[in-house]
Design a protein around this motif. Structure first.
Motif, mmCIF file in Angstrom:
data_model
loop_
_atom_site.group_PDB
_atom_site.id
_atom_site.type_symbol
_atom_site.label_atom_id
_atom_site.label_comp_id
_atom_site.label_asym_id
_atom_site.label_seq_id
_atom_site.Cartn_x
_atom_site.Cartn_y
_atom_site.Cartn_z
ATOM 1 N N MET A 1 0.829 -1.158 0.000
ATOM 2 C CA MET A 1 0.000 0.000 0.000
ATOM 3 C C MET A 1 0.890 1.244 0.000
ATOM 4 S SD MET A 1 -2.437 1.639 2.986
ATOM 5 C CE MET A 1 -3.113 0.144 3.547
ATOM 6 N N ARG A 2 0.549 2.213 -0.813
ATOM 7 C CA ARG A 2 1.308 3.456 -0.871
ATOM 8 C C ARG A 2 0.921 4.336 0.304
ATOM 9 N NH1 ARG A 2 3.563 5.338 -5.608
ATOM 10 N NH2 ARG A 2 4.453 3.304 -5.257
ATOM 11 N N TYR A 3 1.912 4.713 1.104
ATOM 12 C CA TYR A 3 1.675 5.590 2.241
ATOM 13 C C TYR A 3 1.949 7.040 1.911
ATOM 14 C CZ TYR A 3 0.700 2.234 5.925
ATOM 15 O OH TYR A 3 0.120 1.284 6.706
ATOM 16 N N LEU A 4 2.958 7.273 1.055
ATOM 17 C CA LEU A 4 3.345 8.653 0.792
ATOM 18 C C LEU A 4 4.028 8.756 -0.557
ATOM 19 C CD1 LEU A 4 3.839 11.571 2.055
ATOM 20 C CD2 LEU A 4 6.106 10.707 2.614
ATOM 21 N N THR A 5 3.706 9.807 -1.284
ATOM 22 C CA THR A 5 4.458 10.206 -2.471
ATOM 23 C C THR A 5 4.861 11.647 -2.250
ATOM 24 O OG1 THR A 5 3.311 8.706 -3.968
ATOM 25 C CG2 THR A 5 4.364 10.614 -4.955
ATOM 26 N N ASN B 1 4.206 0.220 2.147
ATOM 27 C CA ASN B 1 4.281 -0.724 3.258
ATOM 28 C C ASN B 1 3.259 -1.816 3.014
ATOM 29 O OD1 ASN B 1 4.611 -2.022 5.695
ATOM 30 N ND2 ASN B 1 4.567 -0.163 6.911
ATOM 31 N N SER B 2 3.679 -3.059 3.157
ATOM 32 C CA SER B 2 2.752 -4.185 2.970
ATOM 33 C C SER B 2 2.068 -4.514 4.290
ATOM 34 C CB SER B 2 3.506 -5.417 2.464
ATOM 35 O OG SER B 2 4.252 -5.998 3.512
ATOM 36 N N ILE B 3 1.025 -5.315 4.230
ATOM 37 C CA ILE B 3 0.348 -5.725 5.459
ATOM 38 C C ILE B 3 1.244 -6.609 6.322
ATOM 39 C CG2 ILE B 3 -1.965 -5.523 4.486
ATOM 40 C CD1 ILE B 3 -1.982 -8.589 4.235
ATOM 41 N N TRP B 4 2.315 -7.115 5.752
ATOM 42 C CA TRP B 4 3.259 -7.970 6.479
ATOM 43 C C TRP B 4 4.424 -7.177 7.054
ATOM 44 C CZ3 TRP B 4 0.546 -11.962 7.287
ATOM 45 C CH2 TRP B 4 -0.339 -12.426 6.325
ATOM 46 N N GLU C 1 14.692 -1.434 1.385
ATOM 47 C CA GLU C 1 13.597 -2.283 1.842
ATOM 48 C C GLU C 1 13.966 -2.837 3.209
ATOM 49 O OE1 GLU C 1 11.334 -4.255 -1.897
ATOM 50 O OE2 GLU C 1 13.256 -5.176 -1.378
ATOM 51 N N LYS C 2 13.005 -2.781 4.121
ATOM 52 C CA LYS C 2 13.214 -3.335 5.456
ATOM 53 C C LYS C 2 11.907 -3.916 5.956
ATOM 54 C CE LYS C 2 17.039 -0.470 6.898
ATOM 55 N NZ LYS C 2 17.610 0.349 7.960
ATOM 56 N N GLN C 3 12.033 -4.873 6.850
ATOM 57 C CA GLN C 3 10.882 -5.501 7.484
ATOM 58 C C GLN C 3 10.720 -4.877 8.867
ATOM 59 O OE1 GLN C 3 9.383 -7.961 5.678
ATOM 60 N NE2 GLN C 3 7.728 -8.232 7.128
ATOM 61 N N SER C 4 9.536 -4.302 9.151
ATOM 62 C CA SER C 4 9.310 -3.676 10.447
ATOM 63 C C SER C 4 7.824 -3.474 10.678
ATOM 64 C CB SER C 4 10.021 -2.327 10.512
ATOM 65 O OG SER C 4 9.659 -1.644 11.686
ATOM 66 N N PHE C 5 7.408 -3.621 11.925
ATOM 67 C CA PHE C 5 6.020 -3.314 12.273
ATOM 68 C C PHE C 5 5.915 -2.012 13.052
ATOM 69 C CE2 PHE C 5 5.530 -7.847 11.405
ATOM 70 C CZ PHE C 5 4.414 -7.795 10.580
ATOM 71 N N LEU C 6 7.009 -1.569 13.647
ATOM 72 C CA LEU C 6 6.990 -0.331 14.422
ATOM 73 C C LEU C 6 7.741 0.803 13.740
ATOM 74 C CD1 LEU C 6 7.508 -1.844 17.976
ATOM 75 C CD2 LEU C 6 5.376 -1.134 16.888
ATOM 76 N N ILE D 1 10.575 6.062 9.409
ATOM 77 C CA ILE D 1 9.177 5.668 9.471
ATOM 78 C C ILE D 1 8.900 5.196 10.883
ATOM 79 C CG2 ILE D 1 7.409 4.113 8.564
ATOM 80 C CD1 ILE D 1 9.089 3.939 5.995
ATOM 81 N N GLY D 2 7.823 5.691 11.453
ATOM 82 C CA GLY D 2 7.488 5.313 12.817
ATOM 83 C C GLY D 2 6.001 5.054 12.976
#
Length: 83
Positions: free
Chosen positions: A1-5, A18-21, A35-40, A61-62
């Motif tokens: 999903m696109r969060y910002l342009t 950011n993906s749902i994963w 590219e990084k994997q993060s939920f927070l 990104i936070g």
């Protein structure tokens, strides 16, 4: 999903996805630069040549309980977007 342009100027665009994963993807003019994997949230850094010099970017990104997903973008240690 696109969060910002963010269109910095007519030749420079940064996209944050950011993906749902939890996979964060940063694109510079359509090219994946981080590219990084993060939920927070995570800090992404990359360098790109601009106008004969190398520009250093940092995208933070936070996750904020009140604001939701937040973005801070710096170019050569100068803030270009603070959330």
């Amino acid at each position: 999903m696109r969060y910002l342009t963010l269109n910095i100027n007519k030749n420079t665009r940064i996209d944050i996805d950011n993906s749902i994963w939890g996979k964060e993807t940063i694109r510079y003019n359509g090219e994946v630069v981080s590219e990084k994997q993060s939920f927070l949230g995570a800090v992404h850094t990359f360098e790109k040549p601009e106008n004969g010099e190398v520009a250093k970017y940092e995208v933070r990104i936070g996750l904020n309980m009140y604001k939701g997903v937040t973005f801070d973008i710096f170019r050569d240690n100068q803030a270009i977007l603070l959330n």
